[in-house]
Design an enzyme around this catalytic site. Structure first.
Site, PDB file in Angstrom:
ATOM      1  CG  ASN A 119       1.157   1.403   4.929  1.00  0.00           C
ATOM      2  OD1 ASN A 119       0.973   2.155   5.881  1.00  0.00           O
ATOM      3  ND2 ASN A 119       0.635   1.653   3.718  1.00  0.00           N
ATOM      4  CE  LYS A 122      -4.842  -1.242  10.963  1.00  0.00           C
ATOM      5  NZ  LYS A 122      -3.729  -1.393  10.022  1.00  0.00           N
ATOM      6  NE  ARG A 168      -5.115   6.575  -0.093  1.00  0.00           N
ATOM      7  CZ  ARG A 168      -6.324   6.099  -0.408  1.00  0.00           C
ATOM      8  NH1 ARG A 168      -6.705   6.078  -1.655  1.00  0.00           N
ATOM      9  NH2 ARG A 168      -7.131   5.680   0.539  1.00  0.00           N
ATOM     10  CE1 TYR A 219      -7.981   0.500  10.333  1.00  0.00           C
ATOM     11  CE2 TYR A 219      -8.063   1.335  12.584  1.00  0.00           C
ATOM     12  CZ  TYR A 219      -7.451   1.278  11.347  1.00  0.00           C
ATOM     13  OH  TYR A 219      -6.301   1.997  11.124  1.00  0.00           O
ATOM     14  CB  ALA A 220     -10.865  -2.450  17.130  1.00  0.00           C
ATOM     15  CB  ALA A 221     -11.254  -7.472  15.270  1.00  0.00           C
ATOM     16  N   GLY A 253       0.822  -1.221   0.000  1.00  0.00           N
ATOM     17  CA  GLY A 253       0.000   0.000   0.000  1.00  0.00           C
ATOM     18  C   GLY A 253       0.844   1.253   0.000  1.00  0.00           C
ATOM     19  CB  SER A 271      -4.626   1.426  14.487  1.00  0.00           C
ATOM     20  OG  SER A 271      -5.410   2.491  14.986  1.00  0.00           O
TER      21      SER A 271
HETATM   22  P1  NAD Z   1      -4.677   5.533   3.147  1.00  0.00           P
HETATM   23  O1  NAD Z   1      -6.070   5.116   2.892  1.00  0.00           O
HETATM   24  O2  NAD Z   1      -4.262   6.916   2.805  1.00  0.00           O
HETATM   25  O3  NAD Z   1      -3.658   4.530   2.424  1.00  0.00           O
HETATM   26  C1  NAD Z   1      -3.799   3.143   2.537  1.00  0.00           C
HETATM   27  C2  NAD Z   1      -3.027   2.517   1.411  1.00  0.00           C
HETATM   28  O4  NAD Z   1      -3.224   1.105   1.470  1.00  0.00           O
HETATM   29  C3  NAD Z   1      -3.527   2.978   0.049  1.00  0.00           C
HETATM   30  O5  NAD Z   1      -2.426   3.173  -0.785  1.00  0.00           O
HETATM   31  C4  NAD Z   1      -4.385   1.803  -0.409  1.00  0.00           C
HETATM   32  O6  NAD Z   1      -4.467   1.680  -1.813  1.00  0.00           O
HETATM   33  C5  NAD Z   1      -3.638   0.639   0.197  1.00  0.00           C
HETATM   34  N1  NAD Z   1      -4.488  -0.523   0.344  1.00  0.00           N
HETATM   35  C6  NAD Z   1      -5.619  -0.643   1.070  1.00  0.00           C
HETATM   36  N2  NAD Z   1      -6.130  -1.867   0.931  1.00  0.00           N
HETATM   37  C7  NAD Z   1      -5.319  -2.532   0.080  1.00  0.00           C
HETATM   38  C8  NAD Z   1      -5.305  -3.826  -0.447  1.00  0.00           C
HETATM   39  N3  NAD Z   1      -6.262  -4.712  -0.156  1.00  0.00           N
HETATM   40  N4  NAD Z   1      -4.300  -4.164  -1.277  1.00  0.00           N
HETATM   41  C9  NAD Z   1      -3.316  -3.298  -1.587  1.00  0.00           C
HETATM   42  N5  NAD Z   1      -3.262  -2.047  -1.114  1.00  0.00           N
HETATM   43  C10 NAD Z   1      -4.260  -1.684  -0.293  1.00  0.00           C
HETATM   44  O7  NAD Z   1      -4.442   5.221   4.668  1.00  0.00           O
HETATM   45  P2  NAD Z   1      -3.241   5.580   5.671  1.00  0.00           P
HETATM   46  O8  NAD Z   1      -3.814   6.479   6.691  1.00  0.00           O
HETATM   47  O9  NAD Z   1      -2.010   5.959   4.942  1.00  0.00           O
HETATM   48  O10 NAD Z   1      -3.075   4.147   6.353  1.00  0.00           O
HETATM   49  C11 NAD Z   1      -1.922   3.330   6.219  1.00  0.00           C
HETATM   50  C12 NAD Z   1      -1.920   2.312   7.336  1.00  0.00           C
HETATM   51  O11 NAD Z   1      -1.841   3.006   8.579  1.00  0.00           O
HETATM   52  C13 NAD Z   1      -3.186   1.469   7.397  1.00  0.00           C
HETATM   53  O12 NAD Z   1      -2.876   0.152   7.766  1.00  0.00           O
HETATM   54  C14 NAD Z   1      -3.987   2.143   8.498  1.00  0.00           C
HETATM   55  O13 NAD Z   1      -4.893   1.265   9.108  1.00  0.00           O
HETATM   56  C15 NAD Z   1      -2.888   2.579   9.428  1.00  0.00           C
HETATM   57  N6  NAD Z   1      -3.267   3.654  10.347  1.00  0.00           N
HETATM   58  C16 NAD Z   1      -3.649   4.870   9.885  1.00  0.00           C
HETATM   59  C17 NAD Z   1      -4.004   5.858  10.801  1.00  0.00           C
HETATM   60  C18 NAD Z   1      -4.438   7.233  10.383  1.00  0.00           C
HETATM   61  O14 NAD Z   1      -4.829   8.030  11.263  1.00  0.00           O
HETATM   62  N7  NAD Z   1      -4.383   7.598   9.112  1.00  0.00           N
HETATM   63  C19 NAD Z   1      -3.950   5.583  12.160  1.00  0.00           C
HETATM   64  C20 NAD Z   1      -3.542   4.336  12.593  1.00  0.00           C
HETATM   65  C21 NAD Z   1      -3.188   3.378  11.673  1.00  0.00           C
END
Ligand code: NAD
Length: 242
Positions: free
Chosen positions: A85, A154, A15, A150-152, A12, A137
């Site tokens: 990620n 993570k 972005r 989501y919580a489960a 991922g 998370s």
């Molecule tokens: P985002 O939505 O901006 O980016 C997520 C990325 O993962 C995207 O590029 C998306 O295309 C890719 N992705 C999602 N599902 C996919 C799949 N099945 N196959 C391939 N790629 C996939 O989100 P983010 O905020 O950058 O999140 C990144 C990670 O951080 C995630 O695991 C998210 O749960 C975690 N996270 C984010 C936050 C937050 O506040 N943004 C907080 C805690 C944890």
């Protein structure tokens, strides 16, 4: 921190937090491969920017993970660092949460971590060196109304990572978790401004993070400086989980 000879794989990566991690490694001289799901143009741009490898696939696809890792190994001879990620949200209160909401989140967030960890572990064991960093998370620790799926997923990452850390420690492979709090990305863009404001008041540092603030601790855990750290969960949440 230098990553000159390092071969990195990030799921991922186009972005948000994933992109910040890809760019941070690339700027420090690493060879970086990333996966992405849909945005071909964005992926091509990033691939050009970093001079790395890009693979379009669903992180929940078990066989695709094997093919991606085989592609990286073929190109560079191994994988030193894996960052799991990729992740999604499908929020809903339990009364309204569908089976699809549950399955999609568990598959994208938790099964993907299994898929890629399994795919790299043979190579890392052979190398007698590896770093696996899984993005969980703060919600995996605290839970959150409307985010049971989501919580489960993570929290599942935490149990998975500790188990794998115990299996691989003696082989020179560390497995750690980074648990971000509230980070400004497309994922959190969708949150209602009023809810955001309320959330902010609960964060001790009183602000959200930018993706680069998550990438920095990921790089530390991926570095040789972190050689004695395994099976740990690093909260990167402005004090939210205290
Ligand atoms: P985002 O939505 O901006 O980016 C997520 C990325 O993962 C995207 O590029 C998306 O295309 C890719 N992705 C999602 N599902 C996919 C799949 N099945 N196959 C391939 N790629 C996939 O989100 P983010 O905020 O950058 O999140 C990144 C990670 O951080 C995630 O695991 C998210 O749960 C975690 N996270 C984010 C936050 C937050 O506040 N943004 C907080 C805690 C944890």
């Amino acid at each position: 921190m230098e990553f000159k000879q390092s071969r990195i794989l990030v799921t991922g990566g186009t972005r948000g937090i994933g992109r910040a991690i890809v760019e941070a490694f690339a700027h420090r001289g690493a060879q970086v491969a990333f996966t992405y799901r849909s945005s071909v143009e964005v992926a091509d741009g990033l691939k050009g920017e970093i001079g790395g490898l890009a693979f379009q696939c669903d992180a929940a696809d078990f066989q695709a993970a094997d093919q991606v890792v085989a592609g990286v190994v073929k190109a560079w001879g191994g994988v030193d660092i894996l960052v799991n990620n990729a992740g999604i949200t499908r929020d809903n209160l339990m009364m309204r949460m569908s089976e699809a909401d549950w399955d999609q989140v568990i598959d994208a967030n938790l099964k993907s971590v299994f898929n890629y960890s399994k795919a790299v572990c043979r190579t890392m064991i052979r190398q007698r060196y590896g770093r696996i960093i899984n993005i969980s998370s703060v919600i995996g620790r605290t839970g959150n109304a409307g985010q049971a799926n989501y919580a489960a997923s993570k929290a599942g990452i935490v149990g998975f990572s500790k188990s794998l850390a115990k299996e691989l420690a003696v082989r020179g492979v560390t497995v750690n978790v980074v648990a971000p709090g509230f980070v400004e990305t497309d994922m959190t863009d969708a949150i209602n401004p009023k809810v955001k404001e309320k959330l902010l008041s609960t964060i001790p540092v009183r602000r959200t993070a930018v993706p680069e603030e998550i990438a920095a601790p990921v790089l530390f855990l991926a570095s040789r400086d972190a050689s004695y750290i395994t099976g740990q969960i690093l909260g990167v949440d402005g004090g939210l989980s205290m």
